[in-house]
Design a protein around this motif. Structure first.
Motif, PDB file in Angstrom:
ATOM      1  N   LEU A 109      -2.423   4.013  -3.462  1.00  9.54           N
ATOM      2  CA  LEU A 109      -2.293   2.835  -4.339  1.00  9.54           C
ATOM      3  C   LEU A 109      -2.138   1.567  -3.541  1.00  9.54           C
ATOM      4  O   LEU A 109      -1.570   1.380  -2.581  1.00  9.54           O
TER       5      LEU A 109
ATOM      6  N   HIS B 247       0.690  -1.215   0.123  1.00  7.03           N
ATOM      7  CA  HIS B 247      -0.072  -0.078  -0.005  1.00  7.03           C
ATOM      8  C   HIS B 247       0.769   1.069   0.020  1.00  7.03           C
ATOM      9  O   HIS B 247       1.708   1.195   0.795  1.00  7.03           O
TER      10      HIS B 247
ATOM     11  N   LEU C  88      -2.924  10.299  -2.561  1.00  7.23           N
ATOM     12  CA  LEU C  88      -3.072   9.522  -3.662  1.00  7.23           C
ATOM     13  C   LEU C  88      -2.607   8.005  -2.995  1.00  7.23           C
ATOM     14  O   LEU C  88      -1.481   7.679  -2.561  1.00  7.23           O
TER      15      LEU C  88
ATOM     16  N   GLU D  81      -4.661  -0.684  -8.040  1.00  5.73           N
ATOM     17  CA  GLU D  81      -5.666   0.199  -7.990  1.00  5.73           C
ATOM     18  C   GLU D  81      -4.902   1.676  -7.373  1.00  5.73           C
ATOM     19  O   GLU D  81      -4.361   1.508  -6.344  1.00  5.73           O
ATOM     20  N   ALA D  82      -5.611   2.548  -7.742  1.00 14.44           N
ATOM     21  CA  ALA D  82      -5.344   3.914  -7.383  1.00 14.44           C
ATOM     22  C   ALA D  82      -6.633   4.906  -7.095  1.00 14.44           C
ATOM     23  O   ALA D  82      -7.647   4.545  -7.894  1.00 14.44           O
ATOM     24  N   ARG D  83      -6.616   5.529  -6.111  1.00 10.00           N
ATOM     25  CA  ARG D  83      -7.711   6.550  -5.731  1.00 10.00           C
ATOM     26  C   ARG D  83      -7.253   7.536  -4.971  1.00 10.00           C
ATOM     27  O   ARG D  83      -6.237   7.591  -4.369  1.00 10.00           O
ATOM     28  N   PHE D  84      -8.079   8.613  -4.871  1.00 15.23           N
ATOM     29  CA  PHE D  84      -7.921   9.958  -4.049  1.00 15.23           C
ATOM     30  C   PHE D  84      -8.552   9.894  -2.926  1.00 15.23           C
ATOM     31  O   PHE D  84      -9.651   9.556  -2.879  1.00 15.23           O
ATOM     32  N   ASP D  85      -7.873  10.467  -1.604  1.00 13.97           N
ATOM     33  CA  ASP D  85      -8.581  10.402  -0.565  1.00 13.97           C
ATOM     34  C   ASP D  85      -8.069  11.500   0.371  1.00 13.97           C
ATOM     35  O   ASP D  85      -6.947  11.331   1.036  1.00 13.97           O
TER      36      ASP D  85
ATOM     37  N   ASN E 161      -5.794  17.300  -7.998  1.00 17.16           N
ATOM     38  CA  ASN E 161      -7.045  16.214  -8.389  1.00 17.16           C
ATOM     39  C   ASN E 161      -6.524  15.039  -9.278  1.00 17.16           C
ATOM     40  O   ASN E 161      -5.415  15.107  -9.720  1.00 17.16           O
ATOM     41  N   LYS E 162      -7.413  14.024  -9.564  1.00 16.35           N
ATOM     42  CA  LYS E 162      -7.037  12.943 -10.504  1.00 16.35           C
ATOM     43  C   LYS E 162      -6.567  13.174 -11.735  1.00 16.35           C
ATOM     44  O   LYS E 162      -5.696  12.628 -12.245  1.00 16.35           O
ATOM     45  N   ASP E 163      -6.846  14.467 -12.391  1.00 16.47           N
ATOM     46  CA  ASP E 163      -6.551  14.654 -13.653  1.00 16.47           C
ATOM     47  C   ASP E 163      -4.924  15.231 -13.759  1.00 16.47           C
ATOM     48  O   ASP E 163      -4.512  15.284 -14.857  1.00 16.47           O
TER      49      ASP E 163
END
Length: 133
Positions: A116, A44, A114, A106-110, A53-55
């Motif tokens: 992973l 992790h 960032l 898998e990747a996400r923002f929180d 942001n994700k962009d």
């Protein structure tokens, strides 16, 4: 009036500290702080990327390497009196262990992180011995 002892090394440290603190901002590069943890199922990674942001972030696997890159820009709000946050582009690269499944990453923002998840596989690539003839 108290007398102060002059310490030339402290003055040099202060000078170089100020100089090198400003260099990354002027060159436009920085590295987000990161934590790496592991459990029985995955590795992790958590990278600090506040204000993004994700962009603005790209995550890719290239030739067995995990490559995370992005760019944080600064809004022009007129005359600046102090700028302590870092802006510009960053790139972080890591060699993936043999027991990571690159297809399952898998990747996400929180909340400015960032996050992973790099899932582990049961199968490790065994070293291949080649017989010389």
């Amino acid at each position: 009036m108290a007398l102060a002892t002059w310490d030339p090394f402290r003055e040099m440290d202060d000078f170089f500290g100020r100089y090198f603190q400003l260099r990354p901002q002027s060159r436009g590069s920085w590295l987000p702080a990161m934590d790496v943890d592991e459990d029985e199922k995955a590795f992790h990674l958590a990278l600090e990327v506040p204000g993004m942001n994700k962009d603005q972030v790209k995550v890719a696997v290239e030739n067995g390497m995990l490559v995370i890159s992005g760019e944080r820009s600064r809004e022009d709000k007129g005359k600046s009196h102090r700028v302590e946050r870092s802006y510009g582009s960053f790139t972080r690269s890591f060699t993936l262990p043999d027991n990571v499944d690159p297809q399952g990453i898998e990747a996400r923002f929180d909340n400015g992180l960032l996050i992973l998840a790099l899932p582990k596989t049961r199968f490790k690539h065994e070293p291949l011995r080649i017989e010389v003839q």
